[in-house]
Design a protein around this motif. Structure first.
Motif, mmCIF file in Angstrom:
data_model
loop_
_atom_site.group_PDB
_atom_site.id
_atom_site.type_symbol
_atom_site.label_atom_id
_atom_site.label_comp_id
_atom_site.label_asym_id
_atom_site.label_seq_id
_atom_site.Cartn_x
_atom_site.Cartn_y
_atom_site.Cartn_z
ATOM 1 N N SER A 139 -10.614 38.730 -46.912
ATOM 2 C CA SER A 139 -11.086 39.429 -48.024
ATOM 3 C C SER A 139 -11.722 40.922 -47.729
ATOM 4 C CB SER A 139 -11.902 38.639 -48.877
ATOM 5 O OG SER A 139 -13.377 38.332 -48.298
ATOM 6 N N ASP A 140 -11.769 41.792 -48.867
ATOM 7 C CA ASP A 140 -12.502 43.059 -48.424
ATOM 8 C C ASP A 140 -12.147 43.706 -47.423
ATOM 9 O OD1 ASP A 140 -14.110 42.782 -50.885
ATOM 10 O OD2 ASP A 140 -15.434 41.423 -49.678
ATOM 11 N N VAL A 141 -10.800 44.012 -46.971
ATOM 12 C CA VAL A 141 -10.201 44.454 -45.907
ATOM 13 C C VAL A 141 -10.277 46.069 -45.736
ATOM 14 C CG1 VAL A 141 -8.126 44.494 -44.473
ATOM 15 C CG2 VAL A 141 -8.483 42.334 -46.023
ATOM 16 N N PRO A 142 -10.820 46.369 -45.000
ATOM 17 C CA PRO A 142 -10.723 47.931 -44.489
ATOM 18 C C PRO A 142 -9.652 48.375 -44.091
ATOM 19 C CG PRO A 142 -12.027 46.762 -42.802
ATOM 20 C CD PRO A 142 -11.489 45.653 -43.704
ATOM 21 N N PRO A 143 -9.540 49.850 -44.100
ATOM 22 C CA PRO A 143 -8.312 50.339 -43.139
ATOM 23 C C PRO A 143 -8.041 49.870 -41.795
ATOM 24 C CG PRO A 143 -9.499 51.782 -44.589
ATOM 25 C CD PRO A 143 -10.411 50.651 -44.482
ATOM 26 N N ILE A 144 -6.800 49.507 -41.606
ATOM 27 C CA ILE A 144 -6.238 48.858 -40.160
ATOM 28 C C ILE A 144 -5.145 49.636 -39.844
ATOM 29 C CG2 ILE A 144 -5.160 46.750 -39.316
ATOM 30 C CD1 ILE A 144 -7.093 45.126 -41.337
ATOM 31 N N LEU A 145 -5.296 49.916 -38.320
ATOM 32 C CA LEU A 145 -4.198 50.336 -37.530
ATOM 33 C C LEU A 145 -3.885 49.555 -36.710
ATOM 34 C CD1 LEU A 145 -2.276 52.483 -36.688
ATOM 35 C CD2 LEU A 145 -4.109 53.655 -35.493
ATOM 36 N N LEU A 146 -2.551 48.954 -36.370
ATOM 37 C CA LEU A 146 -2.142 48.017 -35.321
ATOM 38 C C LEU A 146 -1.376 48.857 -34.439
ATOM 39 C CD1 LEU A 146 -1.712 44.655 -37.322
ATOM 40 C CD2 LEU A 146 -3.863 45.565 -36.083
ATOM 41 N N VAL A 147 -1.442 48.735 -32.913
ATOM 42 C CA VAL A 147 -0.777 49.441 -32.034
ATOM 43 C C VAL A 147 -0.346 48.325 -30.867
ATOM 44 C CG1 VAL A 147 -0.673 51.361 -30.486
ATOM 45 C CG2 VAL A 147 -1.689 51.578 -32.702
ATOM 46 N N ALA A 148 0.908 48.795 -30.560
ATOM 47 C CA ALA A 148 1.076 47.888 -28.949
ATOM 48 C C ALA A 148 2.350 48.845 -28.680
ATOM 49 C CB ALA A 148 1.821 46.524 -29.441
ATOM 50 N N SER A 149 2.768 48.336 -27.515
ATOM 51 C CA SER A 149 3.900 49.188 -26.649
ATOM 52 C C SER A 149 5.243 48.250 -27.045
ATOM 53 C CB SER A 149 3.748 49.556 -25.484
ATOM 54 O OG SER A 149 3.649 48.465 -24.586
ATOM 55 N N GLN A 150 6.464 48.942 -26.841
ATOM 56 C CA GLN A 150 7.712 48.382 -26.836
ATOM 57 C C GLN A 150 7.838 46.791 -25.833
ATOM 58 O OE1 GLN A 150 10.826 51.180 -26.348
ATOM 59 N NE2 GLN A 150 10.295 51.779 -28.547
ATOM 60 N N PRO A 197 -1.850 45.837 -49.266
ATOM 61 C CA PRO A 197 -0.624 46.548 -49.458
ATOM 62 C C PRO A 197 0.149 46.575 -48.124
ATOM 63 C CG PRO A 197 -2.340 47.730 -50.324
ATOM 64 C CD PRO A 197 -3.006 46.648 -49.543
ATOM 65 N N ALA A 198 1.456 46.817 -48.294
ATOM 66 C CA ALA A 198 2.508 46.841 -47.307
ATOM 67 C C ALA A 198 1.924 47.724 -46.289
ATOM 68 C CB ALA A 198 3.949 47.247 -47.801
ATOM 69 N N PHE A 199 2.305 47.518 -44.750
ATOM 70 C CA PHE A 199 1.886 48.566 -43.888
ATOM 71 C C PHE A 199 3.307 49.446 -43.758
ATOM 72 C CE2 PHE A 199 -1.450 45.573 -42.637
ATOM 73 C CZ PHE A 199 -1.980 45.975 -41.561
ATOM 74 N N THR A 200 2.710 50.557 -43.406
ATOM 75 C CA THR A 200 3.616 51.627 -43.064
ATOM 76 C C THR A 200 3.550 51.872 -41.382
ATOM 77 O OG1 THR A 200 1.811 53.420 -43.128
ATOM 78 C CG2 THR A 200 2.912 52.817 -45.257
ATOM 79 N N ASP A 201 4.991 52.342 -41.158
ATOM 80 C CA ASP A 201 4.993 52.473 -39.697
ATOM 81 C C ASP A 201 4.895 54.048 -39.447
ATOM 82 O OD1 ASP A 201 6.194 50.050 -38.368
ATOM 83 O OD2 ASP A 201 7.300 50.244 -40.170
ATOM 84 N N TRP A 202 4.530 54.468 -38.095
ATOM 85 C CA TRP A 202 4.368 56.053 -37.927
ATOM 86 C C TRP A 202 5.613 56.627 -37.904
ATOM 87 C CZ3 TRP A 202 6.707 59.328 -34.857
ATOM 88 C CH2 TRP A 202 6.136 60.382 -34.564
ATOM 89 N N PRO A 203 5.733 57.740 -38.654
ATOM 90 C CA PRO A 203 4.476 58.699 -38.759
ATOM 91 C C PRO A 203 4.117 58.558 -40.088
ATOM 92 C CG PRO A 203 6.625 59.822 -39.131
ATOM 93 C CD PRO A 203 7.233 58.351 -38.811
ATOM 94 N N VAL A 204 4.282 57.782 -40.925
ATOM 95 C CA VAL A 204 3.598 57.718 -42.253
ATOM 96 C C VAL A 204 2.105 57.062 -42.249
ATOM 97 C CG1 VAL A 204 3.831 56.933 -44.535
ATOM 98 C CG2 VAL A 204 6.049 57.364 -43.397
ATOM 99 N N LEU A 205 1.121 57.956 -42.545
ATOM 100 C CA LEU A 205 -0.285 57.657 -42.386
ATOM 101 C C LEU A 205 -0.667 57.057 -43.811
ATOM 102 C CD1 LEU A 205 -1.939 60.862 -40.818
ATOM 103 C CD2 LEU A 205 -1.374 58.810 -39.849
ATOM 104 N N SER A 206 -1.289 55.795 -43.634
ATOM 105 C CA SER A 206 -2.028 55.097 -44.679
ATOM 106 C C SER A 206 -3.009 54.330 -44.331
ATOM 107 C CB SER A 206 -0.710 54.268 -45.443
ATOM 108 O OG SER A 206 -0.850 53.143 -44.501
ATOM 109 N N ASP A 207 -3.562 53.650 -45.228
ATOM 110 C CA ASP A 207 -4.724 52.606 -45.022
ATOM 111 C C ASP A 207 -4.456 51.500 -44.001
ATOM 112 O OD1 ASP A 207 -6.713 54.337 -46.196
ATOM 113 O OD2 ASP A 207 -6.871 53.090 -47.802
ATOM 114 N N TYR A 208 -3.089 51.173 -44.119
ATOM 115 C CA TYR A 208 -2.673 50.095 -43.403
ATOM 116 C C TYR A 208 -1.352 50.382 -42.681
ATOM 117 C CZ TYR A 208 -5.929 47.893 -46.444
ATOM 118 O OH TYR A 208 -7.244 47.578 -47.183
ATOM 119 N N GLN A 209 -1.244 50.576 -41.597
ATOM 120 C CA GLN A 209 -0.190 51.170 -40.711
ATOM 121 C C GLN A 209 -0.139 50.466 -39.388
ATOM 122 O OE1 GLN A 209 -2.154 55.327 -40.770
ATOM 123 N NE2 GLN A 209 -1.405 55.372 -38.560
ATOM 124 N N LYS A 210 0.890 50.507 -38.767
ATOM 125 C CA LYS A 210 1.305 50.041 -37.490
ATOM 126 C C LYS A 210 2.244 50.875 -36.737
ATOM 127 C CE LYS A 210 4.750 46.733 -39.467
ATOM 128 N NZ LYS A 210 5.902 47.340 -39.030
#
Length: 316
Positions: free
Chosen positions: A234-245, A267-280
């Motif tokens: 609950s109450d999820v802050p902005p999140i960015l998840l990163v890994a390599s291939q 909300p749905a996560f966006t993929d780089w290069p789209v910046l959002s509160d929830y991205q990977k």
């Protein structure tokens, strides 16, 4: 993947961090190490402080190293500390209780159990507790403007996401979280053809249960209690998840965490290069944890993961 390969990745990260510190030391004094907390078991919790130029207060970033829940240290985050402080963030690279290579002042046994573990009962989360202690301490620091973000690598990625989905806003929950090759669902590491999966070994050791190829339901419950993807979110802050291939961390970990967050209404996560509160972002190569920091975000891009993280924090 075998354990020797895992340790080689950690050694590379250590060497890179050490070289960064050496270059830094030629020009300016090394960043100070300070105590940010004391645990009931006697553990002394410290952080390495990277202070921006000019006059604060600044937003703070907690840097949480990896090391299979039982090794590593703040030196693995040195480059990130230098870069983020140069970008105007007060950076604090923390120590936390480890379950094997003990930190300064930490006893091996407390109240009849190993320290630095999660479980086997649901109320024990030594390492995550220390991360949340660091978030509170950073928020109260006179050089912090009240905002505290977190960046964690590998096991540290587990810890920063655990705080992001379980903590309290304005207190021990980070205001944004970045996971670099994070381990988010300890139940989703199938065994290899001949031996127990290294990551399953790490998780079973971390949650203080017997290491066996087919753990009983009680052991799986202990893993769930310590996995960010299995929390009541609950109450999820902005999140960015990163890994390599070709990250040593199995590729299912980001989808596992994204699925858990979306099931909780994020909300749905966006993929780089789209910046959002929830991205990977899955970048090229085989870097792991903080070794992703200076890797390009895409094969045809001059932008580095470092730049992506800074842009993510700047947008909050």
């Amino acid at each position: 993947m075998n354990r020797c390969f895992q340790y080689s990745i950690v050694k590379i990260c250590v060497l890179c961090a050490m070289s960064s510190c050496a270059a830094f030391a030629q020009d300016t004094p090394p960043p100070p190490t300070e105590t940010y907390g004391l645990d009931a078991d006697g553990s002394i919790l410290q952080w390495v402080r990277y202070t921006p130029d000019g006059t604060g207060p600044w937003p703070a970033v907690i840097l949480i190293h990896g090391g299979e829940f039982r090794g590593g240290g703040p030196e693995l985050c040195a480059q990130a500390g230098l870069d983020l402080s140069a970008a105007g963030y007060l950076c604090l690279a923390i120590t936390y209780r480890l379950d094997e290579k003990l930190i300064l002042g930490q006893p091996a046994i407390f109240h009849g159990r190993r320290t630095g573990v999660a479980g086997p009962t649901p109320d024990i989360h030594d390492q995550s507790d220390d991360v949340q202690t660091a978030i509170r301490a950073a928020r109260a620091d006179p050089n912090c403007n009240g905002k505290v973000y977190g960046v964690g690598g590998s096991a540290g990625g587990c810890h920063v996401l655990f705080a992001a989905v379980t903590g309290t806003l304005g207190d021990d929950k980070p205001d944004a979280a970045v996971g670099l090759s994070g381990s988010y669902d300890g139940t989703d590491f199938p065994d290899g053809t001949t031996t127990i999966s290294p990551f399953k070994f790490d998780w079973l050791t971390y949650v203080n249960v017997p290491v066996v190829p087919d753990p009983p339901p009680s052991s799986i419950d202990s893993i769930k209690n310590a996995s960010p993807a299995w929390q009541s979110i609950s109450d999820v802050p902005p999140i960015l998840l990163v890994a390599s291939q070709n990250d040593p961390m199995p590729s299912n970990q980001i989808p596992d965490m994204v699925s858990a967050l979306q099931n909780a209404g994020v909300p749905a996560f966006t993929d780089w290069p789209v910046l959002s509160d929830y991205q990977k972002n899955v970048n090229p190569g085989n870097a792991h944890s903080f070794f992703n920091w200076l890797m390009p975000v895409a094969s045809d891009s001059a932008e580095l993961v470092r730049d992506e993280v800074i842009a993510f924090f700047d947008s909050i």
